[in-house]
Write a protein that holds these residues in place. Structure first.
Motif, PDB file in Angstrom:
ATOM      1  N   PHE A  18     -24.290 -16.401  -5.857  1.00 46.70           N
ATOM      2  CA  PHE A  18     -25.420 -15.379  -6.036  1.00 46.70           C
ATOM      3  C   PHE A  18     -25.301 -14.481  -4.869  1.00 46.70           C
ATOM      4  O   PHE A  18     -25.489 -14.855  -3.690  1.00 46.70           O
ATOM      5  CB  PHE A  18     -26.635 -15.924  -6.432  1.00 46.70           C
ATOM      6  CG  PHE A  18     -26.686 -16.803  -7.408  1.00 46.70           C
ATOM      7  CD1 PHE A  18     -26.782 -16.457  -8.698  1.00 46.70           C
ATOM      8  CD2 PHE A  18     -26.618 -18.199  -7.228  1.00 46.70           C
ATOM      9  CE1 PHE A  18     -26.872 -17.245  -9.775  1.00 46.70           C
ATOM     10  CE2 PHE A  18     -26.783 -19.157  -8.271  1.00 46.70           C
ATOM     11  CZ  PHE A  18     -26.759 -18.568  -9.621  1.00 46.70           C
ATOM     12  N   LYS A  20     -27.312 -11.011  -3.267  1.00 48.55           N
ATOM     13  CA  LYS A  20     -28.697 -10.035  -3.351  1.00 48.55           C
ATOM     14  C   LYS A  20     -28.362  -9.070  -2.237  1.00 48.55           C
ATOM     15  O   LYS A  20     -28.231  -9.413  -1.010  1.00 48.55           O
ATOM     16  CB  LYS A  20     -29.761 -10.831  -3.108  1.00 48.55           C
ATOM     17  CG  LYS A  20     -29.975 -11.825  -4.402  1.00 48.55           C
ATOM     18  CD  LYS A  20     -30.250 -11.023  -5.563  1.00 48.55           C
ATOM     19  CE  LYS A  20     -30.500 -12.095  -6.758  1.00 48.55           C
ATOM     20  NZ  LYS A  20     -30.429 -11.630  -8.072  1.00 48.55           N
ATOM     21  N   GLN A  24     -34.059  -3.952  -5.343  1.00 50.14           N
ATOM     22  CA  GLN A  24     -33.896  -4.329  -6.623  1.00 50.14           C
ATOM     23  C   GLN A  24     -34.077  -3.169  -7.579  1.00 50.14           C
ATOM     24  O   GLN A  24     -34.784  -2.275  -7.094  1.00 50.14           O
ATOM     25  CB  GLN A  24     -35.468  -5.269  -6.861  1.00 50.14           C
ATOM     26  CG  GLN A  24     -35.405  -5.884  -8.290  1.00 50.14           C
ATOM     27  CD  GLN A  24     -34.028  -6.908  -8.535  1.00 50.14           C
ATOM     28  OE1 GLN A  24     -33.866  -7.649  -7.471  1.00 50.14           O
ATOM     29  NE2 GLN A  24     -33.845  -6.779  -9.868  1.00 50.14           N
ATOM     30  N   ALA A  29     -27.398  -3.064  -5.906  1.00 49.26           N
ATOM     31  CA  ALA A  29     -28.265  -4.430  -6.417  1.00 49.26           C
ATOM     32  C   ALA A  29     -27.479  -4.964  -7.742  1.00 49.26           C
ATOM     33  O   ALA A  29     -27.243  -5.970  -8.152  1.00 49.26           O
ATOM     34  CB  ALA A  29     -29.479  -4.416  -6.274  1.00 49.26           C
ATOM     35  N   GLY A  30     -27.350  -3.930  -8.542  1.00 50.46           N
ATOM     36  CA  GLY A  30     -27.015  -4.275  -9.939  1.00 50.46           C
ATOM     37  C   GLY A  30     -25.681  -4.574  -9.980  1.00 50.46           C
ATOM     38  O   GLY A  30     -24.989  -5.437 -10.660  1.00 50.46           O
ATOM     39  N   ASP A  33     -25.036  -8.053  -8.625  1.00 48.32           N
ATOM     40  CA  ASP A  33     -25.535  -9.319  -9.635  1.00 48.32           C
ATOM     41  C   ASP A  33     -24.353  -9.453 -10.721  1.00 48.32           C
ATOM     42  O   ASP A  33     -24.014 -10.318 -10.829  1.00 48.32           O
ATOM     43  CB  ASP A  33     -26.736  -8.570 -10.220  1.00 48.32           C
ATOM     44  CG  ASP A  33     -27.697  -9.060  -9.198  1.00 48.32           C
ATOM     45  OD1 ASP A  33     -27.972  -9.527  -8.325  1.00 48.32           O
ATOM     46  OD2 ASP A  33     -29.105  -8.257  -9.806  1.00 48.32           O
ATOM     47  N   SER A  36     -21.304 -10.728  -8.877  1.00 42.93           N
ATOM     48  CA  SER A  36     -21.782 -12.493  -8.795  1.00 42.93           C
ATOM     49  C   SER A  36     -21.470 -13.305 -10.089  1.00 42.93           C
ATOM     50  O   SER A  36     -20.758 -14.368 -10.179  1.00 42.93           O
ATOM     51  CB  SER A  36     -23.180 -12.597  -8.449  1.00 42.93           C
ATOM     52  OG  SER A  36     -23.434 -11.871  -7.135  1.00 42.93           O
ATOM     53  N   ILE A  37     -22.066 -12.464 -11.182  1.00 42.16           N
ATOM     54  CA  ILE A  37     -21.686 -13.351 -12.549  1.00 42.16           C
ATOM     55  C   ILE A  37     -20.446 -13.362 -12.951  1.00 42.16           C
ATOM     56  O   ILE A  37     -20.085 -14.430 -13.483  1.00 42.16           O
ATOM     57  CB  ILE A  37     -22.577 -12.607 -13.512  1.00 42.16           C
ATOM     58  CG1 ILE A  37     -24.082 -12.571 -13.161  1.00 42.16           C
ATOM     59  CG2 ILE A  37     -22.151 -13.101 -14.944  1.00 42.16           C
ATOM     60  CD1 ILE A  37     -24.912 -11.810 -14.067  1.00 42.16           C
TER      61      ILE A  37
END
Length: 200
Positions: A18, A20, A24, A29-30, A33, A36-37
């Motif tokens: 994960f 960050k 946000q 940040a997007g 994310d 990370s996924i």
């Protein structure tokens, strides 16, 4: 400022990551994310961590430069740092060695071994010492003389602070570890790794 959290399987293999980074809702940040996924799904479907490390280390883009991680003093990008850190934490020595990734302790040991890299065992956390019960002894009063301390030097800038510590404010950075060097005779010496500016 960012945070990396990694989850591992019971056998210690990396299972998910994960990341960050940024505010946000920001684009950064997007993207982090989503990245990370994607990495986590790849790890869970059998893509070896070594493959990710080979692809993303030495990837060069801004921001790049010095870090406060003792094992990874310089990073060429966020991806470079993230996957070097994951490799150091989750890959065995043999795999890391083939990619030239070593911890600070392994690099220091190699200097002592004539350049021969070998795994360095991580010391377990020391156990608390057992305290013995000592009988109480009556204490005697002691006279103490208190004198006023000399007035402290006023530090008005970072240059003043560095010079109060014996480091010239215009001293160069160490080429090995990136720490600001201090004057030693006619040369500069690094207090972090002992490297000199050319004089011996």
């Amino acid at each position: 400022k960012g945070y990396m959290t990694a989850g591992a399987y019971a056998d210690g293999a990396l299972g998910e990551v994960f990341l960050k980074l940024g505010k946000q809702g920001s684009t950064l940040a997007g993207v982090m994310d989503a990245f990370s996924i994607a990495v986590s799904i790849g790890l869970q479907y059998g893509v070896p961590l070594e493959t990710f490390v080979e692809k993303f280390t030495n990837l060069r883009f801004e921001p790049a430069g010095m870090t406060d991680d003792a094992d990874i003093r310089m990073a060429q990008s966020m991806m470079d740092y993230i996957f070097r850190r994951l490799a150091l934490d989750y890959l065995p020595f043999e795999q890391r060695s083939s990619m030239g990734l070593y911890t600070a302790a392994e690099r220091a040991a190699a200097l002592d071994n004539g350049g021969e890299y070998a795994p360095v065992a991580v010391a377990d956390t020391p156990k608390a010492p057992v305290l013995a019960v000592v009988p109480a002894v009556a204490s005697k009063p002691v006279a103490v003389k208190i004198e006023a301390a000399a007035p402290a030097m006023t530090i008005g800038s970072s240059s003043d602070l560095l010079e109060s510590m014996g480091i010239k404010s215009d001293a160069p950075l160490c080429m090995t570890c990136g720490v600001k060097m201090r004057m030693s005779g006619a040369c500069f010496v690094c207090e972090g790794c002992g490297n000199t500016s050319g004089c011996s």
